[in-house]
Motif scaffolding. Structure first.
Motif, mmCIF file in Angstrom:
data_model
loop_
_atom_site.group_PDB
_atom_site.id
_atom_site.type_symbol
_atom_site.label_atom_id
_atom_site.label_comp_id
_atom_site.label_asym_id
_atom_site.label_seq_id
_atom_site.Cartn_x
_atom_site.Cartn_y
_atom_site.Cartn_z
ATOM 1 N N GLY A 58 1.012 -1.351 0.015
ATOM 2 C CA GLY A 58 0.042 -0.129 0.017
ATOM 3 C C GLY A 58 0.862 1.367 0.094
ATOM 4 N N GLU A 59 2.172 1.107 -0.301
ATOM 5 C CA GLU A 59 2.988 2.247 -0.158
ATOM 6 C C GLU A 59 2.654 3.333 -1.173
ATOM 7 O OE1 GLU A 59 7.039 0.631 -2.264
ATOM 8 O OE2 GLU A 59 7.015 0.570 -0.008
ATOM 9 N N GLU A 60 2.155 2.906 -2.226
ATOM 10 C CA GLU A 60 1.577 3.690 -3.208
ATOM 11 C C GLU A 60 0.099 3.889 -3.285
ATOM 12 O OE1 GLU A 60 3.431 2.214 -7.098
ATOM 13 O OE2 GLU A 60 5.387 2.497 -6.051
ATOM 14 N N SER A 61 -0.435 2.630 -3.404
ATOM 15 C CA SER A 61 -1.811 2.722 -3.368
ATOM 16 C C SER A 61 -2.754 3.304 -2.211
ATOM 17 C CB SER A 61 -2.595 1.316 -3.714
ATOM 18 O OG SER A 61 -2.122 0.414 -2.547
ATOM 19 N N GLY A 62 -1.944 3.034 -1.216
ATOM 20 C CA GLY A 62 -2.659 3.543 0.060
ATOM 21 C C GLY A 62 -3.469 2.229 0.820
ATOM 22 N N ASN A 63 -3.557 1.170 0.045
ATOM 23 C CA ASN A 63 -4.261 0.151 0.372
ATOM 24 C C ASN A 63 -3.445 -0.991 1.425
ATOM 25 O OD1 ASN A 63 -6.532 0.926 -1.012
ATOM 26 N ND2 ASN A 63 -6.066 -0.401 -2.641
ATOM 27 N N VAL A 64 -3.012 -0.344 2.538
ATOM 28 C CA VAL A 64 -2.262 -0.919 3.479
ATOM 29 C C VAL A 64 -3.021 -2.305 4.203
ATOM 30 C CG1 VAL A 64 -0.838 1.246 3.941
ATOM 31 C CG2 VAL A 64 -2.723 0.472 5.484
ATOM 32 N N LEU A 65 -1.958 -2.912 4.712
ATOM 33 C CA LEU A 65 -2.550 -4.221 5.568
ATOM 34 C C LEU A 65 -2.077 -4.096 7.061
ATOM 35 C CD1 LEU A 65 -1.249 -7.031 3.203
ATOM 36 C CD2 LEU A 65 -3.610 -6.219 3.268
ATOM 37 N N ASN A 66 -2.861 -3.653 7.798
ATOM 38 C CA ASN A 66 -2.783 -3.414 9.333
ATOM 39 C C ASN A 66 -2.584 -4.629 10.007
ATOM 40 O OD1 ASN A 66 -2.861 -0.609 9.211
ATOM 41 N ND2 ASN A 66 -5.098 -0.831 8.814
ATOM 42 N N VAL A 83 -4.696 -9.885 9.203
ATOM 43 C CA VAL A 83 -4.553 -8.370 9.106
ATOM 44 C C VAL A 83 -5.948 -7.910 9.022
ATOM 45 C CG1 VAL A 83 -2.248 -8.526 7.564
ATOM 46 C CG2 VAL A 83 -4.584 -8.442 6.407
ATOM 47 N N ASP A 84 -5.809 -6.513 8.914
ATOM 48 C CA ASP A 84 -6.915 -5.743 8.866
ATOM 49 C C ASP A 84 -6.940 -4.676 7.508
ATOM 50 O OD1 ASP A 84 -9.209 -4.253 8.800
ATOM 51 O OD2 ASP A 84 -8.513 -2.810 10.331
ATOM 52 N N PRO A 85 -7.004 -5.409 6.341
ATOM 53 C CA PRO A 85 -6.887 -4.603 5.003
ATOM 54 C C PRO A 85 -7.565 -3.284 4.824
ATOM 55 C CG PRO A 85 -8.413 -6.406 4.726
ATOM 56 C CD PRO A 85 -8.211 -6.460 6.253
ATOM 57 N N GLN A 86 -6.870 -2.338 4.277
ATOM 58 C CA GLN A 86 -7.653 -1.181 3.968
ATOM 59 C C GLN A 86 -7.704 -1.004 2.589
ATOM 60 O OE1 GLN A 86 -8.739 0.839 6.748
ATOM 61 N NE2 GLN A 86 -8.324 -1.195 7.708
ATOM 62 N N GLY A 87 -8.719 -1.315 1.868
ATOM 63 C CA GLY A 87 -9.052 -1.268 0.610
ATOM 64 C C GLY A 87 -8.775 -2.795 -0.269
ATOM 65 N N SER A 88 -8.561 -2.580 -1.434
ATOM 66 C CA SER A 88 -8.070 -4.224 -2.304
ATOM 67 C C SER A 88 -6.758 -4.363 -1.875
ATOM 68 C CB SER A 88 -8.519 -3.807 -3.735
ATOM 69 O OG SER A 88 -7.697 -2.804 -4.015
ATOM 70 N N THR A 89 -6.440 -5.716 -1.791
ATOM 71 C CA THR A 89 -5.330 -6.088 -1.562
ATOM 72 C C THR A 89 -4.503 -6.348 -2.957
ATOM 73 O OG1 THR A 89 -5.960 -7.423 0.401
ATOM 74 C CG2 THR A 89 -4.015 -8.109 -0.862
ATOM 75 N N CYS A 90 -5.014 -6.741 -3.983
ATOM 76 C CA CYS A 90 -4.371 -7.269 -5.351
ATOM 77 C C CYS A 90 -4.178 -5.963 -6.079
ATOM 78 C CB CYS A 90 -5.211 -8.180 -5.903
ATOM 79 S SG CYS A 90 -4.118 -8.932 -7.509
ATOM 80 N N HIS A 91 -2.860 -5.925 -6.932
ATOM 81 C CA HIS A 91 -2.742 -4.821 -7.616
ATOM 82 C C HIS A 91 -3.711 -4.640 -8.899
ATOM 83 C CE1 HIS A 91 -0.832 -7.876 -10.033
ATOM 84 N NE2 HIS A 91 -1.119 -7.155 -10.953
ATOM 85 N N THR A 92 -4.454 -5.698 -9.287
ATOM 86 C CA THR A 92 -5.594 -5.468 -9.984
ATOM 87 C C THR A 92 -6.717 -4.719 -9.642
ATOM 88 O OG1 THR A 92 -6.299 -7.648 -9.625
ATOM 89 C CG2 THR A 92 -4.606 -7.588 -11.190
ATOM 90 N N GLY A 93 -6.870 -4.500 -8.217
ATOM 91 C CA GLY A 93 -7.885 -3.782 -7.701
ATOM 92 C C GLY A 93 -8.825 -4.803 -7.214
ATOM 93 N N SER A 94 -8.490 -6.198 -7.206
ATOM 94 C CA SER A 94 -9.162 -7.319 -6.486
ATOM 95 C C SER A 94 -9.106 -7.409 -5.146
ATOM 96 C CB SER A 94 -9.060 -8.727 -7.087
ATOM 97 O OG SER A 94 -9.983 -9.687 -6.571
#
Length: 198
Positions: A58-66, A83-94
């Motif tokens: 998530g360093e670029e997308s903001g979709n970090v994994l807490n 983890v507590d994911p913030q947003g999608s996990t995959c780089h494809t948006g999934s």
């Protein structure tokens, strides 16, 4: 926790799993420095084999994994990271790297919710008990939940376990119907319980 980083060129696989839904989100690799950074920041950090550097998810997308928790397997060479994911996990948006929806699944109860929802939005089957309840409205559905709850209480006081379990199943079934009549799902109730637990 003593991790064996020597088996795979200084890296260990890190399986990432959602702490709430228990869905496996992705697989990454960690070296000792990535592990240390993860523990210090509570943000899951990997060692990128292609970029040959540390990479915080998530360093670029903001979709970090807490980070929630971390376990080591029986061979001391694989991590399971909750983890507590913030947003999608995959780089494809999934949501996951297997293109799956990261939603809670309660096994057969989730399947049953799907059937109930289908009867609600497609009430064409005249023989459907569920569709008939929806057609009679919220008062009838709520009444059925009340009746089933009373029957569960009565059977709980007796010694016939089979009747108690059958009435319990009836109560749960009608409660799932009531939830959908109110535009909710089992997941909404679980979320409330989860907040109370915290």
């Amino acid at each position: 926790m003593t991790i064996d980083f020597n088996k795979n060129n200084g890296l260990v696989p890190a399986i990432i799993q959602d702490a709430t839904t228990y869905k496996v989100l992705m697989l990454g690799y960690m070296n000792e420095e990535a592990l240390k950074t993860t523990l210090e920041t509570n943000l899951v950090t990997f060692f990128s084999r292609t970029k040959q550097r540390l990479w915080t998810k998530g360093e670029e997308s903001g979709n970090v994994l807490n980070l929630v928790s971390m376990k080591l397997d029986c061979d001391n060479d694989t991590l399971l990271i909750m983890v507590d994911p913030q947003g999608s996990t995959c780089h494809t948006g999934s949501d996951t790297c297997w293109n799956e929806d990261n939603s809670s699944n309660y096994g057969f109860l989730s399947k049953l919710e799907g059937i109930i929802n289908d009867r609600k939005i497609n009430p064409s089957n005249e023989d459907s008990y569920v569709a008939s309840l929806f057609s009679e409205g919220i008062n009838k559905i709520a009444q059925k939940v009340g009746e089933e709850a009373i029957e569960v209480v009565i059977e709980a006081k007796d010694s016939n376990d089979d009747l108690f379990l059958n009435e319990s199943a009836d109560l749960l079934f009608h409660f799932l119907i009531l939830l959908q009549a109110k535009e909710f799902q089992l997941e909404n109730v679980v979320q409330v319980l989860h907040k109370r637990h915290n």
